[in-house]
Design a protein around this motif. Sequence first.
Motif, short mmCIF file in Angstrom:
data_model
loop_
_atom_site.label_atom_id
_atom_site.label_comp_id
_atom_site.label_asym_id
_atom_site.label_seq_id
_atom_site.Cartn_x
_atom_site.Cartn_y
_atom_site.Cartn_z
N UNK A 75 0.87 -1.18 0.00
CA UNK A 75 0.00 0.00 0.00
C UNK A 75 0.90 1.23 0.00
N UNK A 76 1.03 1.87 -1.15
CA UNK A 76 1.87 3.05 -1.32
C UNK A 76 1.03 4.27 -0.95
N UNK A 77 1.54 5.09 -0.02
CA UNK A 77 0.79 6.23 0.49
C UNK A 77 1.71 7.45 0.56
N UNK A 78 1.25 8.58 -0.01
CA UNK A 78 2.00 9.82 0.18
C UNK A 78 1.56 10.43 1.50
N UNK A 79 2.50 10.57 2.41
CA UNK A 79 2.20 10.95 3.79
C UNK A 79 2.70 12.36 4.11
N UNK A 80 2.11 12.94 5.16
CA UNK A 80 2.52 14.27 5.63
C UNK A 80 2.23 14.37 7.12
N UNK A 81 3.11 15.05 7.83
CA UNK A 81 3.04 15.14 9.29
C UNK A 81 2.12 16.24 9.81
N UNK A 82 1.81 17.22 8.98
CA UNK A 82 1.07 18.39 9.47
C UNK A 82 -0.23 18.58 8.68
N UNK A 83 -0.92 17.50 8.44
CA UNK A 83 -2.14 17.49 7.63
C UNK A 83 -3.32 17.06 8.49
N UNK A 84 -4.50 17.51 8.15
CA UNK A 84 -5.69 17.06 8.86
C UNK A 84 -5.91 15.56 8.75
N UNK A 85 -5.32 14.94 7.73
CA UNK A 85 -5.46 13.50 7.53
C UNK A 85 -4.34 12.70 8.19
N UNK A 86 -3.39 13.38 8.84
CA UNK A 86 -2.25 12.71 9.47
C UNK A 86 -2.66 11.60 10.44
N UNK A 87 -3.77 11.71 11.17
CA UNK A 87 -4.17 10.60 12.04
C UNK A 87 -4.38 9.26 11.30
N UNK A 88 -4.42 9.29 9.97
CA UNK A 88 -4.50 8.03 9.23
C UNK A 88 -3.28 7.14 9.49
N UNK A 89 -2.18 7.74 9.95
CA UNK A 89 -1.01 6.94 10.31
C UNK A 89 -1.39 5.81 11.26
N UNK A 90 -2.28 6.08 12.20
CA UNK A 90 -2.66 5.08 13.19
C UNK A 90 -3.29 3.86 12.51
N UNK A 91 -4.22 4.08 11.59
CA UNK A 91 -4.87 2.98 10.89
C UNK A 91 -3.92 2.30 9.91
N UNK A 92 -3.01 3.07 9.30
CA UNK A 92 -2.00 2.45 8.42
C UNK A 92 -1.13 1.50 9.22
#
Length: 167
Positions: A33-50
């Motif tokens: 699962x290739x994901x473009x990630x960012x630390x200061x985004x409103x979607x950053x909490x997706x890290x937990x589910x990833x």
Amino acid sequence: MTDKTMTDVRQIEFTSAQGDTMTLADLGDKAVLVVNVASKCGLTPQYEALEQLQRTYGERGFTVLGFPCNQFMGQEPGSMEEILDYCAVTWGVSFPIAEKVKVNGGKSAELYKALRETRDDEGKKGRVAWNFEKFLVAPDGSVRRFRPRVVPDDPRIIEAIKAALPA
């Protein structure tokens, strides 16, 4: 919708966070699962589910692969060291993180140039919309695309991962 890209995306080179040149094929016969990630985004909490996906399916032939990207409102400004530290300390990330890339435009990473040719469930391909867009690359090279607001534990992603796991 699953697309078989013209180019075998599993053979396209990218750089790991440690500076090594590698391909998705180097990760073995895994669904990635290739994901473009960012630390200061409103979607950053997706890290937990990833990370939860990584823990649930990692031993069954799956991995998440994060590509930090600063293209969307400068939401990943840190150095690689800062990004890796943030991911480990804040989210307990155990999946691999690659070198920071551009995902859109002429200077985008070759892997993302190929992945952008994949259509999402509505049949749209093209530019990566925002941080946390997801591309599931199966061991056979087929790709399934999920837009940023489709959360990692969405049933569509779970079903696609299960279907892509090696036998």
